[in-house]
Design an enzyme around this catalytic site. Sequence first.
Site, PDB file in Angstrom:
ATOM      1  N   VAL A 513      47.405  28.168  12.222  1.00 58.52           N
ATOM      2  CA  VAL A 513      48.406  27.590  11.350  1.00 58.52           C
ATOM      3  C   VAL A 513      49.763  27.811  11.984  1.00 58.52           C
ATOM      4  O   VAL A 513      50.077  28.922  12.394  1.00 58.52           O
ATOM      5  CB  VAL A 513      48.374  28.264   9.956  1.00 58.52           C
ATOM      6  CG1 VAL A 513      49.350  27.563   9.021  1.00 58.52           C
ATOM      7  CG2 VAL A 513      46.976  28.242   9.382  1.00 58.52           C
ATOM      8  N   GLY A 515      54.109  26.290  12.244  1.00 57.20           N
ATOM      9  CA  GLY A 515      55.190  25.749  11.437  1.00 57.20           C
ATOM     10  C   GLY A 515      54.956  24.275  11.127  1.00 57.20           C
ATOM     11  O   GLY A 515      55.317  23.775  10.060  1.00 57.20           O
ATOM     12  N   LYS A 533      45.575  18.526  15.007  1.00 59.69           N
ATOM     13  CA  LYS A 533      46.752  19.163  14.408  1.00 59.69           C
ATOM     14  C   LYS A 533      47.291  18.246  13.329  1.00 59.69           C
ATOM     15  O   LYS A 533      47.656  17.107  13.598  1.00 59.69           O
ATOM     16  CB  LYS A 533      47.786  19.396  15.508  1.00 59.69           C
ATOM     17  CG  LYS A 533      49.022  20.115  15.062  1.00 59.69           C
ATOM     18  CD  LYS A 533      49.640  20.839  16.246  1.00 59.69           C
ATOM     19  CE  LYS A 533      51.055  20.392  16.491  1.00 59.69           C
ATOM     20  NZ  LYS A 533      51.666  21.047  17.637  1.00 59.69           N
ATOM     21  N   ASP A 629      60.094  26.046  24.080  1.00 57.05           N
ATOM     22  CA  ASP A 629      59.362  26.936  23.181  1.00 57.05           C
ATOM     23  C   ASP A 629      58.212  27.606  23.930  1.00 57.05           C
ATOM     24  O   ASP A 629      57.062  27.589  23.485  1.00 57.05           O
ATOM     25  CB  ASP A 629      58.857  26.134  21.972  1.00 57.05           C
ATOM     26  CG  ASP A 629      58.593  27.035  20.770  1.00 57.05           C
ATOM     27  OD1 ASP A 629      58.987  28.228  20.816  1.00 57.05           O
ATOM     28  OD2 ASP A 629      57.980  26.562  19.796  1.00 57.05           O
TER      29      ASP A 629
END
Length: 847
Positions: A513, A515, A533, A629
């Site tokens: 899980v 954001g 996803k 990221d």
Amino acid sequence: MKDSIPSSLLSLLLFTVFLLLDFVAPAAAFNPADSYYIACGSSKNITVENQIFIPDTFNLRSSGGDSVVSSNHSLSSPIHQSLRVFTQTGFYRFRIKRPGRHWVRLHFYPLSKTGHDLNSAPLTVLTDEFVLLHNFSFANSNLSYMTREFSVNVTSDTLSLAFIPSNGSVSFINGIEVVSIPDELISDSAMAVPHGPYSGLSTVGLETVYRLNMGGSMLTAKNDTLGRRWDTDVKYLHVNSSVLQKSVDPEIVNYPVDLTKEIAPSWVYSTANVMNDANVTDSTFNMTWVFSVDPAFSYLLRLHFCDIFSKTMDTLVFDVYVNSDLAIPSLDLSAMKSQLSVPYYKDFVANSSFGSNYLSVSVGPDLMADTKNAILNGLEIMKISNGRRSLDGLSSVDNLLPSSANSVNKEEKKNMVVVIGLVAGILGVAVLILIGCFFFFQVIYRRRKLHRPWLPLPLYGNSHTDSKIATGTQKSVTPSLISLASAHHGRIFTFAEIMDSTNKFDEKLVLGVGGFGKVYKGTLDDGTLVAVKRGNPRSEQGLAEFHTEIEMLSKLRHRHLVSLIGYCDERSEMILVYEYMANGPLRSHLYGAGLPPLSWKQRLEICIGSAKGLHYLHTGATQSIIHRDVKTTNILLDENFVAKVADFGLSKTGPSLDQTHVSTIVKGSFGYLDPEYFRRQQLTEKSDVYSFGVVMMEVLCSRPALNPGLPREQANIAEWALEWQKKGMLEQKMDPALIGNTNPASLKKYGDMAEKCLAERGVDRPSMYDVLWNLEYALQLQETCALVDPDENSTNHISAIQLTPLESLENSMAVDESAGINSGTDEDAGETTTSAVFSQLVHPRGR
Ligand SMILES: *[C@@H]1O[C@H](CO)[C@@H](O)[C@H](O)[C@H]1NC(C)=O
Ligand SMILES: *[C@@H]1O[C@H](CO)[C@@H](O)[C@H](O)[C@H]1NC(C)=O
Ligand SMILES: *[C@@H]1O[C@H](CO)[C@@H](O)[C@H](O)[C@H]1NC(C)=O
Ligand SMILES: *[C@@H]1O[C@H](CO)[C@@H](O)[C@H](O)[C@H]1NC(C)=O
Ligand SMILES: *[C@@H]1O[C@H](CO)[C@@H](O)[C@H](O)[C@H]1NC(C)=O
Ligand SMILES: *[C@@H]1O[C@H](CO)[C@@H](O)[C@H](O)[C@H]1NC(C)=O
Ligand SMILES: *[C@@H]1O[C@H](CO)[C@@H](O)[C@H](O)[C@H]1NC(C)=O
Ligand SMILES: *[C@@H]1O[C@H](CO)[C@@H](O)[C@H](O)[C@H]1NC(C)=O
Ligand SMILES: *[C@@H]1O[C@H](CO)[C@@H](O)[C@H](O)[C@H]1NC(C)=O
Ligand SMILES: *[C@@H]1O[C@H](CO)[C@@H](O)[C@H](O)[C@H]1NC(C)=O
Ligand SMILES: *[C@@H]1O[C@H](CO)[C@@H](O)[C@H](O)[C@H]1NC(C)=O
């Protein structure tokens, strides 16, 4: 290691040379991104027509190829004086910095008295994709030497050439050129004669069979910026007396703005054949050239025209024929650009005439024209590869290299005997590493213990990007992503298909899980496992990320990036379907999930894999992409623990930083964030490098990037580990599971690299390319230490290593100036302040 001693001095030297070359380089001339000139088997540089061919013994590992050098000084070309003989399949591998069409020129001269019968040796040469030569032997031809010129579109980051001896015989090669060609030179389409438009040229292989300078002298490689050779046309004329040679000062040739000067030198356009006997009445009077060709192939013909003959406009109007088919009716050159002496060319695709073994080109006066004349300035005829991707015979690469169909592509193969990873884009730091390797290999060589060959990195090396950033300027504004992305976005799934594949979003199938939403394990109809996803439909920011991710991933393909299989945006759903990564995120193999600890080698390989993925992002695509990221949860491992970088929702190539994205990052990736990015809001690839440094520390120490439960000075891994690294005691903080299984030299290399990645200022950080080289090096150090590994029984050994720093400067245009800057700086006045700011930013809200 010894490499640390000369490093600062050497990088200074490199830096200087780089600047010098940069200064000297002419601005206008085409500057090939890749340019390799190799003198096979030679021990010294060989200069041919102003071009230096460097020995293949540079950075070469070989167990099969023997070098042969001749003392005969009356050879037709200096490149013929040495060669390399292969008794088993030999490979040369070139790192390709810029994908696209490349010349592959091969020079052969069967030297006598080599101990092998080279004259009757059947030559078979392949690239990864094309058969260039098959079963050619000098004995069956009238040639005493030959140069073959091919052009292939290289779409991956390496180009391999395989030389396959027939059983019982040998193969050989004297010289190799691999050089970039400007993209504009060969377009995808042409006119087929007689059938009309033809497309698909960008993916075929081509071999130059004829290249003629009409009415002029022979032009050699030094008269052409692309190293092409132009022959005279006389011996191909059907009727000698039909032509009159014309020439003018090359300065007169007036290239239009939309035509690259590389299309052909002005020497070609400034000479021509016109008709000898104008004012003729015979309507079939023409100039004809006849060429013998292999009727099994189609040919690309390029005709070059330039009206250097007429005195006034619109007087010269003529017809062009290929075989006896009208190719261009009533060609009026002056009408094209409303000017005389303007180059013009036209491409045709044709077969031999009626299945015979000749092909002809004619130009003749147009019946309606005032001046009964015609002109031709240049002509190129290129063989087009056939359906089996061959330029010689009907065998395909797979037929000829059956036992290892992919071996040319795969990273390591036992039968790979010769590998060149010459310098293409070797950045300064990498050069230092090579020198390190030199010492290192000398040691190994003496011990004769190296069980597996060290291979150069098969990489892009887009150093232009690197040096731009290294100068510290803000990343230039890049055009919008969407316009760049191809229309191909992968498969579009229906919502029903997604429901089926995930068993209606069964909670038992949830893999994770984030954001963005939940990730499910899914199974497609054909049994393929996928990761699905599903975005949270109410998140507007999610929508932007959803689109970013589709756009990004659909134009990126790399072994170390997670592939997008498709998506579904039915019913305002935002669903992405990826390849399934059986071993999940890297993080869960480091801590917290109770999985068995990874070995040091595995950790290094994972770092190397993800560094390759990031390096590709930064330099591989047409424009640089910043991931933004990078963290251990975004590095996924497949069933073989191959690392792939995932989650491109925050990736950035766009023009400005919009505020929402900044806050997204801050929220999502505390502990990984580049302090300089915080401070100056300027995003560069070096921000990813910083995050990668954090990942490296996490991998070494097996603890989270941020652990607010710890005392303040330990909470942030970047600060904490850096502290220990600077004290030279980082190994005391490494994962206890690693103790006893790591080579200290490997560990030190790794720690040093992580430290450099975590430098306060982006300019002081290495590029991902440098990181990659160092990690590969660390892996080698680890491997050689653990050599008692019996499963490697390859017979490869190093038989020749010659490496001098200056030789590495081949292509030194590509030397990254940051290398020079890097080693010069150490202390930064702003360091402490920045660090403090960073800590303040991080700690109050850290999670
Ligand atoms: C030297 O090369 C020339 C040109 O290829 C050849 O004709 C001659 O026979 C060679 N001489 C020897 C001694 O091999
Ligand atoms: C290669 O060429 C030779 C003669 O030049 C011929 O005898 C032989 O069959 C050919 N081999 C293949 C595999 O085509
Ligand atoms: C070699 O030359 C001879 C005579 O000059 C000719 O008949 C023959 O076709 C040529 N062979 C090849 C393969 O070009
Ligand atoms: C080459 O190999 C084939 C089969 O692999 C064999 O039939 C042939 O005799 C071999 N030729 C030579 C010259 O060794
Ligand atoms: C090379 O091939 C790629 C992919 O097929 C294509 O996009 C590109 O335009 C080609 N380049 C040239 C110079 O033909
Ligand atoms: C070829 O280039 C050389 C200089 O490199 C020049 O002197 C010569 O005239 C040129 N020849 C032709 C035919 O263009
Ligand atoms: C044309 O000229 C070339 C070179 O001058 C010569 O070799 C050839 O024999 C001539 N051909 C004819 C048909 O005169
Ligand atoms: C062609 O004809 C024109 C006029 O009819 C004449 O001026 C010119 O000299 C002729 N050219 C030749 C080569 O005979
Ligand atoms: C070109 O001229 C030759 C005679 O020299 C003739 O046979 C041929 O048909 C002509 N070709 C064309 C396309 O007119
Ligand atoms: C050349 O020949 C091939 C097959 O023999 C055919 O498919 C193709 O259309 C021909 N091309 C032209 C331009 O005639
Ligand atoms: C060989 O050529 C390279 C690249 O042009 C140059 O750097 C090097 O100094 C040369 N080596 C020798 C021995 O001349």
